[in-house]
Enzyme design. Structure first.
Site: not given
Lengths: 165, 165, 165, 165
Positions: C14, C56
């Site tokens: 992010t 991820s």
């Protein structure tokens, strides 16, 4: 110039996209338009009405009819509509073809307001100004410019609005 | 609406105040107007000309004469002037009284552009829109509204622009 | 305390998500870590190395082996890894189990750096500090806290990192 | 690592400078530290106590005595002090010389938090991390680095903190 009374009809679009921390996605929560008006120290008499909060790619004919009806029914004759940029020209044509005796300006943003680099505040400022000063008709205000409803399209490659000619 | 050609005359004011890290003071470095136009994805044909970068409390009659001369000499007949808010009404009167055959809009900001909470981008968007759409005359665009040069003042207590009546 | 020399291994997450204006989606363009270090006026001697720029959730075992190898091969013995929060605990376990004689701190963000409301700068500051001051081991630095690699998990409901006990 | 309990003592400084819209000046209103902790999604148990809100150039010996007394009297043995950068080293020496059995970290910012380009969030993150992980002593955390109280000075020409050697 007298203190104009305007209505802002909120339909969503990039303008109001929100970052959902838990899902890691963009979504809609609530409109940022009132916060933007506060930031702009806006002293116009403005009624903000949220009609829907959707991506304009998902906007249906029924949604467009509803927006047109809201324009027609509004007490105000100067209206700004916040809208996703992808189909803004379609909604402009729906409303423009109805030829209401009102000044109606659609606007939006390329980048969500909650991002530091958004064009939203600039566009909202220009849309409110065009709505106060232009004659009756339906317009699209983007990139500092203003287009008539029947002479505007979004250039998909550049993201810039331009005339159709 | 055709692609308008405008000139922006920069004079400084809160709009362009900068935070001097070493001195811990507000000062002027260079104008943020080109960066603001980029952020707004502005596609108008705009010439930006920096006349001075000063606090409007320090603006002299000679400075005002220079701004007026720049308006008169400009090739463009649509002009936006960025200006400190404290004496914006004085400069508006200087220019308005000259009755040039141009549309001239003064604007500014209550909070520097470099602050997160600035009204500058909103005001610049609205000023550029008013400059494109209003008839010949001199105006002040602040708080989302637009005032004629001979009917505007800054309310010092609230920081809001209003008519003189 | 001597001027430490650190390495930052960038993997995406992010932290580095970018808003793609034309597509209206979040994507990766390039890492914002160097810009964040400038904003923090960071004067540490830091080498920034981008290993990958991925979400991820899409990180594979092979990616984790590559990150571990980069930790092992680095000349520096103090390392910060920027990483998506969803699987940060898995990568921490992969690296922690290898018991390198280095101080390795994983960090990330709940909101992209390019958003005004990001926690990224706070987390990067804390991760660099923990990497300088903690003894050899692998840690996760989030929410102002620091967890050992074998005692951390992300609470999916709240988005907050906590011990496993 | 257990959930540390810390105290943040607020003294003002650039960190907390505010833009006064009506006066066009920088002033102090209230501390931004709680808002910064929220932005950082900080989950440490932190008590925030505002001792004063002043420019550190105006800080007197009496003010420094008061800060030292607050460090001594605090129930917590890990303390972060937010402070103007100009005289941070003097306050660090006052506290450091008292040799309290606590870990005390002074930090600040070169640019006010309310500016988009502030280093404040980065510094606060690093100060909270150093306060949790360093042994007993008094330190200054700036520019991503941490200095002992008797080996730090602000380079007035560059605005950067460095060792005295």
């Amino acid at each position: 110039m007298d203190l104009a009374t305007l209505r802002i009809l909120v339909t969503g679009g990039t303008f109001d996209k929100n970052y959902d921390e838990l899902g890691g996605r963009l979504d809609f929560r609530e409109t940022h338009v009132p916060e933007m008006l506060r930031l702009g120290r806006c002293r116009l008499s403005v009624a903000v009405e949220t009609l829907m909060l959707i991506d304009s790619l998902e906007m249906t004919d029924s949604d467009r009819s509803r927006i047109l009806a809201s324009c027609r029914d509004a007490a105000e004759d100067r209206i700004v509509i916040t809208h996703g940029t992808d189909t803004m020209e379609l909604t402009a044509r729906t409303i423009g073809a109805a030829a209401l005796a009102k000044t109606i300006v659609l606007t939006g943003a390329m980048v969500p307001y909650t991002f530091g680099s958004s064009d939203g505040l600039f566009n909202l400022g220009s849309a409110l100004a065009f709505a106060q000063s232009l004659p009756t008709g339906t317009y699209v205000a983007m990139n500092g410019r203003c287009f008539r409803w029947d002479d505007v399209r979004k250039n998909k490659a550049s993201g810039v609005f331009e005339g159709r000619a």
